[in-house]
Enzyme design. Structure first.
Site, PDB file in Angstrom:
ATOM      1  N   GLY A  58       0.827  -1.196   0.000  1.00  0.00           N
ATOM      2  CA  GLY A  58       0.000   0.000   0.000  1.00  0.00           C
ATOM      3  C   GLY A  58       0.860   1.242   0.000  1.00  0.00           C
ATOM      4  O   GLY A  58       1.954   1.261  -0.569  1.00  0.00           O
ATOM      5  N   SER A  59       0.388   2.258   0.728  1.00  0.00           N
ATOM      6  CA  SER A  59       1.056   3.558   0.670  1.00  0.00           C
ATOM      7  C   SER A  59       2.494   3.534   1.161  1.00  0.00           C
ATOM      8  O   SER A  59       3.258   4.455   0.880  1.00  0.00           O
ATOM      9  CB  SER A  59       0.274   4.574   1.495  1.00  0.00           C
ATOM     10  OG  SER A  59      -1.057   4.572   1.075  1.00  0.00           O
ATOM     11  N   LEU A  60       2.867   2.499   1.932  1.00  0.00           N
ATOM     12  CA  LEU A  60       4.259   2.421   2.376  1.00  0.00           C
ATOM     13  C   LEU A  60       5.185   2.502   1.173  1.00  0.00           C
ATOM     14  O   LEU A  60       6.288   3.032   1.242  1.00  0.00           O
ATOM     15  CB  LEU A  60       4.513   1.093   3.106  1.00  0.00           C
ATOM     16  CG  LEU A  60       3.789   0.830   4.413  1.00  0.00           C
ATOM     17  CD1 LEU A  60       4.089  -0.576   4.890  1.00  0.00           C
ATOM     18  CD2 LEU A  60       4.218   1.833   5.476  1.00  0.00           C
TER      19      LEU A  60
END
Lengths: 657, 91
Positions: free
Chosen positions: A290-292
């Protein structure tokens, strides 16, 4: 004709001579048979009678953490076995053994009925059980020494250390990976025996030879590991999540400081836990980051100068259609700078940066950061994630991979990749074993930090750190990750999980994560927190960031990184030994205080103890010099004087006596 | 006469030497065997002590388990983590 008389004398001589001759031949023949033909066999028989052979079970080395705390230890315990042919009263024997060992009596009776001469009753029993059985002196029941592995810290680092099976064979984790080094060799201790069977040393005493087992020192820190495990379990329970994992690494060296998966198990009784709990999630589970993952997009974009921190991108007011897919943001944004895209974690913004970057270039950086390949951390069962070649990317894949969908990674990969940003651009090989020593304590093998490759320039790394710091600033998604008095650089991540049966992404099942490093300017530790399927909230900033904060708050002081504003008192060896004072008030010399900016009025400190006086002036930014001990008798500047940050303040202490 | 007496004396002295020599030899063999028993016992004892030392170390390590200590500190001694402003570091 007169018969010739027989010379009996001669006959007797011949008879006796031949008798002697044949006896001699017989004796020589027998001697030849015994001394030459049957020599080996007879030697062995003699040795068996003269000597007693004590089998020594192979020792298994100890596993320590980096501060030499024992994590896995082997000690000798008794295993009880029966020679069923020698058992006298089977009913009684079965009854007694069953009650002491808490075994099924029927099964035990079955074993005692066996016609074999050796039948295990139970292996590796406790010393108490052994002494109880020995006291009964049951005929036909005997003991053998075996090594049993103990994990004194129970579940601590269970996944990383692993465990060993009944036959001292490592089955998981470090125990498995370093099984050959840890295990010594079986050998036999030979001793003389007298007519009564007592042991006696004749000639050269045979001392125990080296058993060649080795001890392993991990890079793990028991304290950090404990903190990490406590916090992750607390959080998983709080959010009623399915599980969680944490990895902590020293970014400069690649040493793994802690690695935890939750739910955990107790390696002392691993067999009582379902085998799926034995899995080390941090290295074997692959998940969509995801946004990581925007972190690495940003690093690539900065390195390739595709976008600068202040370049603006239009974020389509929260809804952006690419081919057949519509990308959404958590909250609607219009124009955002690149920096803000990271700070607010905008998916649309990231997509646009990705588009500008291009498939091939982005893929090159994904690979350079180590995704799609094993990190070669020396643990079994490592996954390598799923990274396809751009040739096979769907048209929308460039956009989705930019915000971490359509790519799968492992926890350790994320930590290693973030470390490359933290340490100025080098991808380090993570490792868990620091050194291996032999039984005498001499180092036989030591492991050094290993640079895999340079991924980004130092300048880009610095810019990235600044970018990641905005995430944890006020208004950023990772606001909750900052412990008081520290600066943290990090990134939140909330990833929808893939529905394996239906295809597509789940609406209610998420992976929440936070990864970051602290202190931002001089990173000592990189930490990744991932919570699997939390309920109630799913945002990484709400679920995972507080875990990060709680861990850092406790771990950083342990790594000698103190929060801003901490009083540091230098303790000098006491130069005034005649002044006997009690307790903690024997502080002398210098005090530094490092917080606060405004002008303040100097308080009256006379008569206060050192502790009270220091806490009164704490946080005013004064440089404090103290002398003596006891209570304040003199101060400069005087009370009521306006002082400024950086002013020097002298305090003189004297004990009342 | 005196020559004869001397001879007998010499004979007895030699006999004495022989007997005492043999006795000394036997005594030394017995000593060796005795020491052999002692060594074997000592070796056994050493092994037992090394094992019990290991056992005690294990016990120390178990007692030093942070989970256990934390439980004691929090539940029985009612200790709490100090707030950052309550910490003064002494160097």
């Amino acid at each position: 004709m007169k018969r010739k008389s027989i010379n009996w004398f001669k006959v007797r001589i011949i008879f006796i001579s031949s008798l002697l001759f044949f006896s001699f031949v017989f004796i020589v023949g027998r001697m030849f048979q015994l001394q030459v033909l049957k020599k080996e066999e007879l030697y062995q028989m003699a040795a068996q009678q003269h000597q007693i052979q004590i089998p020594l079970v192979a020792k298994r080395g100890t596993v320590y953490d980096r501060k030499e705390n024992e994590l896995a230890v082997s000690i000798e315990v008794d295993s009880v076995y029966a020679d069923p042919r020698k058992v006298v009263d089977m009913e009684r024997t079965a009854h007694d053994l069953a009650s002491i060992l808490k075994m099924d009596r029927k099964e035990l009776r079955q074993r005692l009925k066996s016609r074999r001469s050796f039948e295990w009753i139970q292996r590796k029993i406790s010393p108490r059980e052994a002494s109880e059985i020995k006291a009964l002196q049951l005929p036909g029941i005997s003991f053998l020494k075996e090594n049993r592995r103990f994990y004194p810290n129970s579940q601590l680092a269970a996944h990383l250390i692993g465990f060993v099976g009944l036959d001292s064979k490592g089955l998981e984790g470090v125990e498995f990976q370093y099984d050959v080094s840890l295990n010594g060799k079986n050998h036999v201790w030979t001793m003389g025996r007298d007519a009564l069977g007592r042991e006696i040393v004749m000639g050269e005493p045979l001392f125990e030879k080296e058993s060649h087992h080795k001890n392993i020192f991990l890079t793990l820190d028991k304290h950090i590991q404990h903190v990490v495990e406590t916090e992750i379990s607390r959080s998983v329970q709080k959010w009623r999540a399915k599980g969680g994992m944490v990895v902590a690494m020293d970014p400069l060296t690649g040493k793994i400081l802690a690695m935890a998966s939750y739910p955990s198990f107790n390696p002392n009784q691993f067999i009582q836990y379902p085998s799926k709990l034995w899995r080390n999630r941090a290295i074997s589970d692959v998940f969509e980051p995801g946004s990581l993952f925007k972190t690495f997009l940003a690093a690539a974009a900065l390195e390739e100068k595709v976008a600068g921190p202040s370049d603006s991108f239009f974020c389509e007011n929260g809804s952006y259609t690419v081919y057949d897919r519509t990308i959404h943001d958590h909250s609607k944004h219009g124009w955002l700078t690149f920096q803000q895209i990271i700070k607010f974690s905008s998916n649309i913004g990231a997509s646009k940066v990705g588009e500008k970057m291009g498939k091939e270039r982005f893929y090159r950086y994904i690979c350079a950061f180590g995704f799609g390949e094993k990190t070669r951390v020396d643990l079994p069962g490592e996954g390598k994630g799923i990274v396809h070649h751009p040739r096979y990317w769907a048209p929308v894949a460039l956009d989705t991979i930019s915000f971490g969908q359509g790519i799968s990674v492992t926890g350790i990969q994320l930590v290693a990749a973030l470390s490359a940003i933290a340490n100025g651009g080098f991808l380090m090989k993570p490792y868990v074993v620091e050194k291996i020593t032999n039984e005498k304590g001499e180092v036989t093998q030591s492991f050094q930090p290993e640079v895999v490759r340079r991924v980004i320039s130092e300048e880009t790394a610095k810019k990235m750190t600044a970018l990641l710091k905005t995430t944890t600033e006020k208004g950023g998604t990772g606001e909750g990750a900052v412990p008081a008095g520290y600066e943290v650089a990090g990134k939140t991540g909330t990833a929808q999980k893939v529905e394996p049966l239906l295809g597509g992404y789940s609406e209610d099942r998420y992976t929440s994560g936070f990864m970051g490093f602290a202190p931002a300017e001089d990173p000592k530790i990189v930490l990744l927190v991932v919570i699997d399927e939390p309920r109630g909230s799913s945002y990484g900033g709400i679920v995972a960031a507080p875990v990060f904060q709680a861990i850092m708050e406790k771990v950083l002081p342990h790594l000698n990184v103190l929060p801003k504003g901490t009083l540091i008192v230098k303790k000098e060896p006491d130069s005034t030994p005649h002044q006997e004072t009690s307790g903690t008030d024997t502080l002398t010399e210098e005090v530094k205080v490092g917080k606060g900016v405004e002008r303040v009025v100097m308080p009256d400190l006379t008569g206060l103890s050192m502790r009270n006086a220091l806490s009164r002036v704490e946080g005013k930014g004064l440089i404090i010099k103290v002398s003596g001990n006891g209570k304040v008798v003199e101060q400069a500047p005087k009370a009521g004087v306006v002082v400024e940050k950086g002013d020097i303040c002298y305090l003189k202490f004297q004990s009342p006596s | 006469m005196s020559r004869n007496a001397n001879r007998i004396l010499l004979f007895f002295i030699l006999l004495l030497f022989l007997i005492s020599g043999s006795l000394f030899y036997v005594w030394s063999r017995i000593q060796v065997i005795q020491l052999g028993y002692e060594i074997s016992n000592a070796l056994k004892e050493e092994r037992a002590l090394a094992e019990s030392n290991k056992r005690l170390r294990l016990e120390i390590a178990t007692l030093k388990s942070y989970t256990r200590i934390e439980k004691f500190a929090v539940e029985e001694l009612r200790m709490t983590k100090p707030k950052p402003d309550q910490v003064i570091v002494i160097r």
